[in-house]
Motif scaffolding. Structure first.
Motif, PDB file in Angstrom:
ATOM      1  N   PRO A  94       0.775  -1.188  -0.035  1.00 45.89           N
ATOM      2  CA  PRO A  94      -0.015   0.217  -0.091  1.00 45.89           C
ATOM      3  C   PRO A  94       0.926   1.324   0.035  1.00 45.89           C
ATOM      4  CG  PRO A  94      -0.688  -1.590   1.872  1.00 45.89           C
ATOM      5  CD  PRO A  94       0.639  -2.117   0.918  1.00 45.89           C
ATOM      6  N   ARG A  95       0.364   2.157  -0.668  1.00 46.02           N
ATOM      7  CA  ARG A  95       1.229   3.472  -0.779  1.00 46.02           C
ATOM      8  C   ARG A  95       1.203   4.215   0.619  1.00 46.02           C
ATOM      9  NH1 ARG A  95      -0.332   7.357  -4.457  1.00 46.02           N
ATOM     10  NH2 ARG A  95       1.409   8.584  -3.800  1.00 46.02           N
ATOM     11  N   LEU A  96       0.158   3.937   1.270  1.00 40.97           N
ATOM     12  CA  LEU A  96      -0.168   4.600   2.544  1.00 40.97           C
ATOM     13  C   LEU A  96       0.078   3.609   3.665  1.00 40.97           C
ATOM     14  CD1 LEU A  96      -0.893   7.585   3.959  1.00 40.97           C
ATOM     15  CD2 LEU A  96      -3.085   6.625   4.010  1.00 40.97           C
ATOM     16  N   LEU A  97       1.234   3.827   4.454  1.00 39.78           N
ATOM     17  CA  LEU A  97       1.490   3.056   5.563  1.00 39.78           C
ATOM     18  C   LEU A  97       1.212   3.699   6.981  1.00 39.78           C
ATOM     19  CD1 LEU A  97       4.741   1.429   4.389  1.00 39.78           C
ATOM     20  CD2 LEU A  97       2.400   0.791   3.871  1.00 39.78           C
ATOM     21  N   ASP A  98       0.231   3.265   7.785  1.00 41.32           N
ATOM     22  CA  ASP A  98      -0.147   3.866   8.839  1.00 41.32           C
ATOM     23  C   ASP A  98       0.654   3.453  10.142  1.00 41.32           C
ATOM     24  OD1 ASP A  98      -1.078   4.690  11.308  1.00 41.32           O
ATOM     25  OD2 ASP A  98      -3.240   4.547  10.678  1.00 41.32           O
ATOM     26  N   VAL A  99       1.689   3.816  10.674  1.00 37.96           N
ATOM     27  CA  VAL A  99       2.729   3.452  11.614  1.00 37.96           C
ATOM     28  C   VAL A  99       2.053   3.525  12.865  1.00 37.96           C
ATOM     29  CG1 VAL A  99       4.857   3.902  12.451  1.00 37.96           C
ATOM     30  CG2 VAL A  99       4.625   4.378   9.911  1.00 37.96           C
ATOM     31  N   GLY A 100       1.150   4.297  13.512  1.00 41.38           N
ATOM     32  CA  GLY A 100       0.439   4.120  14.592  1.00 41.38           C
ATOM     33  C   GLY A 100       0.140   5.462  15.304  1.00 41.38           C
ATOM     34  N   GLN A 101       0.335   5.667  16.581  1.00 48.76           N
ATOM     35  CA  GLN A 101       0.231   6.738  17.402  1.00 48.76           C
ATOM     36  C   GLN A 101       1.242   7.669  17.265  1.00 48.76           C
ATOM     37  OE1 GLN A 101      -0.311   4.981  21.315  1.00 48.76           O
ATOM     38  NE2 GLN A 101      -2.880   5.095  20.686  1.00 48.76           N
ATOM     39  N   CYS A 102       1.208   8.791  18.168  1.00 52.61           N
ATOM     40  CA  CYS A 102       2.401   9.779  18.038  1.00 52.61           C
ATOM     41  C   CYS A 102       3.684   9.275  18.545  1.00 52.61           C
ATOM     42  CB  CYS A 102       1.914  11.060  18.878  1.00 52.61           C
ATOM     43  SG  CYS A 102       1.111  10.830  20.220  1.00 52.61           S
ATOM     44  N   ASN A 103       3.390   8.324  19.714  1.00 51.34           N
ATOM     45  CA  ASN A 103       4.479   7.723  20.248  1.00 51.34           C
ATOM     46  C   ASN A 103       5.314   6.804  19.293  1.00 51.34           C
ATOM     47  OD1 ASN A 103       1.930   6.765  21.435  1.00 51.34           O
ATOM     48  ND2 ASN A 103       3.257   5.005  21.136  1.00 51.34           N
ATOM     49  N   ASP A 104       4.704   6.257  18.332  1.00 50.58           N
ATOM     50  CA  ASP A 104       5.008   5.370  17.248  1.00 50.58           C
ATOM     51  C   ASP A 104       6.292   6.394  16.154  1.00 50.58           C
ATOM     52  OD1 ASP A 104       3.918   2.848  18.199  1.00 50.58           O
ATOM     53  OD2 ASP A 104       2.108   3.674  17.495  1.00 50.58           O
ATOM     54  N   ALA A 105       6.403   7.441  16.655  1.00 49.46           N
ATOM     55  CA  ALA A 105       7.617   7.847  16.005  1.00 49.46           C
ATOM     56  C   ALA A 105       8.734   7.055  16.110  1.00 49.46           C
ATOM     57  CB  ALA A 105       7.719   9.362  16.522  1.00 49.46           C
ATOM     58  N   TYR A 106       8.716   6.447  17.121  1.00 53.21           N
ATOM     59  CA  TYR A 106       9.925   5.228  17.362  1.00 53.21           C
ATOM     60  C   TYR A 106       9.855   4.331  16.375  1.00 53.21           C
ATOM     61  CZ  TYR A 106      12.383   1.359  19.691  1.00 53.21           C
ATOM     62  OH  TYR A 106      13.412   0.546  19.747  1.00 53.21           O
ATOM     63  N   SER A 107       8.676   4.034  16.062  1.00 57.02           N
ATOM     64  CA  SER A 107       8.464   2.855  15.078  1.00 57.02           C
ATOM     65  C   SER A 107       9.130   3.319  13.517  1.00 57.02           C
ATOM     66  CB  SER A 107       7.168   2.455  14.723  1.00 57.02           C
ATOM     67  OG  SER A 107       6.891   1.171  15.207  1.00 57.02           O
ATOM     68  N   ALA A 108       8.886   4.659  13.330  1.00 54.28           N
ATOM     69  CA  ALA A 108       9.310   5.372  11.996  1.00 54.28           C
ATOM     70  C   ALA A 108      10.994   5.377  12.341  1.00 54.28           C
ATOM     71  CB  ALA A 108       8.810   6.691  11.813  1.00 54.28           C
ATOM     72  N   ILE A 109      11.317   5.692  13.335  1.00 54.17           N
ATOM     73  CA  ILE A 109      12.888   5.655  13.567  1.00 54.17           C
ATOM     74  C   ILE A 109      13.513   4.364  13.305  1.00 54.17           C
ATOM     75  CG2 ILE A 109      14.445   5.891  15.233  1.00 54.17           C
ATOM     76  CD1 ILE A 109      12.692   8.261  16.431  1.00 54.17           C
ATOM     77  N   ARG A 110      12.850   3.449  13.883  1.00 54.26           N
ATOM     78  CA  ARG A 110      13.254   1.842  13.540  1.00 54.26           C
ATOM     79  C   ARG A 110      13.491   1.674  12.101  1.00 54.26           C
ATOM     80  NH1 ARG A 110      12.783  -1.968  17.988  1.00 54.26           N
ATOM     81  NH2 ARG A 110      13.311  -3.469  16.483  1.00 54.26           N
ATOM     82  N   ILE A 111      12.116   1.866  11.519  1.00 57.02           N
ATOM     83  CA  ILE A 111      12.137   1.601   9.998  1.00 57.02           C
ATOM     84  C   ILE A 111      13.221   2.337   9.292  1.00 57.02           C
ATOM     85  CG2 ILE A 111      10.617   2.038   8.061  1.00 57.02           C
ATOM     86  CD1 ILE A 111       8.231   1.672   9.887  1.00 57.02           C
ATOM     87  N   ALA A 112      13.313   3.817   9.581  1.00 52.03           N
ATOM     88  CA  ALA A 112      14.430   4.448   8.708  1.00 52.03           C
ATOM     89  C   ALA A 112      15.675   3.845   8.941  1.00 52.03           C
ATOM     90  CB  ALA A 112      14.234   6.181   9.205  1.00 52.03           C
ATOM     91  N   THR A 113      16.057   3.419  10.378  1.00 48.06           N
ATOM     92  CA  THR A 113      17.460   3.009  10.742  1.00 48.06           C
ATOM     93  C   THR A 113      17.844   1.547  10.239  1.00 48.06           C
ATOM     94  OG1 THR A 113      16.932   4.096  12.877  1.00 48.06           O
ATOM     95  CG2 THR A 113      18.962   2.666  12.666  1.00 48.06           C
ATOM     96  N   ALA A 114      16.642   1.058   9.920  1.00 50.72           N
ATOM     97  CA  ALA A 114      16.891  -0.548   9.246  1.00 50.72           C
ATOM     98  C   ALA A 114      17.215  -0.208   7.903  1.00 50.72           C
ATOM     99  CB  ALA A 114      15.781  -1.145   9.762  1.00 50.72           C
ATOM    100  N   LEU A 115      16.294   0.707   7.174  1.00 50.40           N
ATOM    101  CA  LEU A 115      16.566   1.128   5.743  1.00 50.40           C
ATOM    102  C   LEU A 115      17.853   1.488   5.452  1.00 50.40           C
ATOM    103  CD1 LEU A 115      12.956   2.144   4.614  1.00 50.40           C
ATOM    104  CD2 LEU A 115      13.950  -0.109   4.425  1.00 50.40           C
ATOM    105  N   ALA A 116      18.372   2.346   6.371  1.00 51.90           N
ATOM    106  CA  ALA A 116      19.562   3.149   6.034  1.00 51.90           C
ATOM    107  C   ALA A 116      20.757   1.948   6.232  1.00 51.90           C
ATOM    108  CB  ALA A 116      19.916   4.173   7.252  1.00 51.90           C
TER     109      ALA A 116
END
Length: 551
Positions: free
Chosen positions: A448-470
Motif C-alpha cells: 500500500p502507498r499509505l502505511l499507517d505506523v500508529g500513534q504519536c509515540n510510534d515516531a519510534y517505529s518510524a525511527i526503527r524503520i528508517a534506521t533499518a533501511l539506512a
C-alpha cells in the motif's frame, strides 16, 4: 492579575503569540494559573531531587509518578477541573516538604522554598510568580529553551504515564523529569548548557518511546496489518478516545458478551493492529476522525464516550451526560472513573448508560482503512522495499504525520499527500493522518502507498524503520530518500521533534506555523544545525524534497 494568563504551549495559541484572556483550548485563566503554579511546585520538588540523584540516591517511585502525572495533567486539552488542580497543588507541597528533609543544605530557588497558600484564591494570587513571563529580565533565548525543555518533558510524561500503567518504567527517563525541571530554574546555566539539556530531553524522548513500544508490544503483541471498519453498526456502543491501550483493554474485557459495540476514536485507531485487542469481536471499528472534530461528531450520539488521555474539548450539553473521563483527564461536572488500589477500573456506570441509550438503530456505510504498519510489520517487507528502491520502482518516502489541530491552514497536509507522486510511499502516524487516511492511494511495488505506523509515540517505529533501511543501504538516515514533514499541535509533538533532533536527523519540514516559544535565535540555531524548514506550499516543498533526493 488573577484574571490574566499567559500560555503559548500549543500551536493554536492566540495570534501565534500567546493566550492572555482565555485559552483557545478552552482553558480559563483560573485553570491556566493553577497549572502554572503546579509546574512551579514540580520544579521546586525537582530542585531538591537533583542533588539526591547526583548522590546516587533513589527517588521514591510514588514521587516520580506524581511528577509525571502533574506534567501530563497540564498538557494541552487534558484537565480543566480546578478542584483536581488544587488537590494536586496540596499534594505537591507535602511531597516537596518531605523531599526537602532528605536534600542537602544549600541555597535553593524560590520554587523550592515557596510554601503553598491555604485557599484557592490565595493560590491564584501566588501563581503570578509562576508565570512564564514573570521575570521580565530573563534572556529571551534562555526563556525559549526553558519552555522547550518543559514542553518536551510534558510530552515525555504522556508516554511515560502510559507505559507505567502497564508496569514498564525506566530510571533514566524518571530522572530526566527532575533534572530537566531543575534546569528551568537554574540561573547558572548558560545558553550552551540549556541547548545540551534540550538535546538530553530529546534522548529521553527516544528512550521513553522505546519503553512504551516495548510495553505495548509485550502486552498486546506486535501490530499486524488490519482492515478497520469506519462505518456505523447497529446497537449500543461506547466510543473510546485518547491513547491508553490498557484502558481500552479493560473496557473490552468488561463489555464482553453484553451486546455493546466498542469504537475507537482519534489516536485510538492504531489499537486495531494489536492482536490482543483486535481478538475482541465487539471492537467493531473507528468512529469519526481527529480530536478537533469531536464536538460536532459527538453531538447527540446515542451512546457513550470514554476519554482516556488528552484531546478533550469542552463537552456540549447534548452529550455532557454521556461522556466519561479517566486517568489524568477531567472537566468540571463530567463523570470521572478512578483507578482502584489494584490498578483496575470499574466501567459499570458507562456500560449501563450505553445500554440504556440503545445506540444506533441500523448499520450505515461500507468503508475500511488499513492500520498496523509498525516497525515489526513494515520491516518484514524490508527485502521487497530495498529491492524496489534499488530497482527504481520506489523513488522516495515521505513521513507525513504529527498532531493535528483545527486551523484552516492544515489542509496543506492533505494537499501534499495527494500530490506525492505515484512511485513514492507515504508513512503516517498520530492524528495528523486523519487529513488523508480515508483517501485511496493505491499500491506501489505490491505495498500500500499509505502505511499507517500508529500513534504519536510510534515516531519510534518510524525511527526503527528508517534506521533499518539506512543499514540495508549501508548509509545513514539523512542520506535515505526520505523526507519528514511534521505537523505539530501540542507537547507530545515537541517531544517527538526533540527525539528526532537528538538522533541527528536533518532537513525536516515543520508546520503549520512555528512554535511561539521558539525565539528567533533559537529557531536560527535549529535551522543552522538541523536544517529545519518551516513549511511553505505543498508544491514548493514537494519539489524541494524530490530535488534534494535526486542529488
Amino acid at each position: 492579575m488573577e484574571n490574566a494568563m499567559f500560555c503559548y504551549q500549543c500551536e493554536q495559541t492566540f495570534g501565534g503569540k500567546g493566550c492572555t484572556k482565555s485559552g483557545v483550548c478552552g482553558k480559563t485563566p483560573e485553570i491556566a494559573n493553577l497549572q502554572d503554579l503546579l509546574i512551579y511546585q514540580l520544579k521546586g520538588i525537582s530542585c531538591y531531587a537533583r542533588p539526591l540523584i547526583e548522590q546516587g540516591k533513589k527517588i521514591d517511585k510514588d514521587v516520580v509518578k506524581f511528577v509525571e502525572n502533574g506534567l501530563f495533567t497540564t498538557l494541552t486539552n487534558v484537565n480543566f477541573d480546578a478542584e483536581v488542580h488544587v488537590r494536586l497543588l496540596k499534594e505537591a507541597q507535602q511531597i516537596k516538604e518531605a523531599i526537602r528533609e532528605q536534600a542537602p543544605e544549600g541555597e535553593y530557588p524560590e520554587a523550592a522554598t515557596y510554601t503553598l497558600s491555604e485557599t484557592k484564591e490565595d493560590m491564584l494570587k501566588d501563581s503570578v510568580k509562576a508565570g512564564i513571563m514573570h521575570n521580565q529580565d530573563l534572556d529571551e533565548d534562555i526563556r525559549s529553551l526553558r519552555s522547550t525543555v518543559l514542553y518536551g518533558l510534558k510530552g515525555i510524561s504522556a508516554y511515560g504515564h502510559q507505559a507505567r500503567f502497564i508496569g514498564f518504567q525506566d530510571d533514566q527517563v524518571d530522572h530526566m523529569y527532575f533534572l530537566g525541571l531543575e534546569a528551568t530554574t537554574n540561573d547558572k546555566l548558560t545558553l550552551e548548557d540549556m541547548i545540551r539539556m534540550t538535546m538530553r530531553v530529546g534522548e529521553a524522548s527516544v528512550q521513553v518511546m522505546k519503553l512504551l513500544d516495548e510495553a505495548n508490544t509485550t502486552r498486546f503483541q506486535n501490530p499486524t496489518v488490519n482492515k478497520v471498519n469506519v462505518n456505523i453498526k447497529k446497537g449500543p456502543f461506547i466510543i473510546v478516545s485518547g491513547h491508553d491501550l490498557h484502558d481500552l483493554e479493560m473496557l473490552l474485557e468488561q463489555t464482553k458478551g453484553k451486546g455493546i459495540n466498542i469504537y475507537t476514536h482519534g489516536e485510538m485507531l492504531p489499537s486495531h493492529g494489536y492482536p490482543e485487542l483486535k481478538k475482541h469481536k465487539h471492537l467493531v471499528g473507528n468512529f469519526g476522525s481527529a480530536w478537533q472534530n469531536q464536538q460536532k461528531e459527538f453531538d447527540e450520539v446515542p451512546g457513550c464516550i470514554l476519554m482516556t488521555t488528552n484531546c478533550l474539548m469542552k463537552p456540549r450539553d447534548s452529550y455532557k451526560d454521556r461522556i466519561f473521563t479517566t486517568s489524568v483527564v477531567g472537566w468540571d461536572g463530567v463523570k470521572y472513573i478512578d483507578v482502584k488500589e489494584d490498578g483496575s477500573k470499574d466501567f459499570t456506570e458507562i456500560i449501563e448508560k450505553a445500554l440504556e441509550l440503545g445506540g444506533f438503530r441500523e448499520d450505515f456505510g461500507k468503508k475500511e482503512i488499513l492500520v498496523g504498519f509498525g516497525h515489526h510489520e513494515t520491516l518484514s517487507h524490508a527485502e521487497e522495499i530495498v529491492k524496489a528502491v534499488k530497482g527504481g520502482v520506489i523513488r522516495h518516502f515521505f513521513l507525513i504525520g504529527g498532531c493535528d489541530g483545527a486551523r484552516p491552514g492544515r489542509s496543506y497536509y492533505t494537499d501534499l499527500a495527494q500530490m506525492v507522486p505515484k512511485d513514492c510511499v507515504i508513512l503516517t502516524l498520530a492524528c495528523g493522518k486523519y487529513r488523508f487516511n480515508k483517501l485511496d492511494f493505491g499500491t506501489v511495488a505490491g505495498l500500500p502507498r499509505l502505511l499507517d505506523v500508529g500513534q504519536c509515540n510510534d515516531a519510534y517505529s518510524a525511527i526503527r524503520i528508517a534506521t533499518a533501511l539506512a543499514d540495508a543501504f549501508d548509509t545513514d538516515v539523512n542520506s535515505l530518500p526520505l523526507t519528514i514533514i511534521l505537523s505539530w499541535y501540542e507537547q507530545k509533538a515537541v517531544a517527538d521533534l526533540l527525539a528526532l533532533l537528538s538522533l541527528g536527523i536533518k532537513g525536516m519540514y515543520l508546520g503549520p506555523s512555528l512554535p511561539a516559544f521558539l525565539s528567533p535565535n533559537v529557531f536560527q540555531y535549529l535551522v543552522d544545525t538541523f536544517n529545519i524548514n518551516p513549511i511553505s506550499t505543498p508544491e514548493d516543498d514537494l519539489k524541494a524534497a524530490l530535488k534534494q533526493a535526486a542529488l
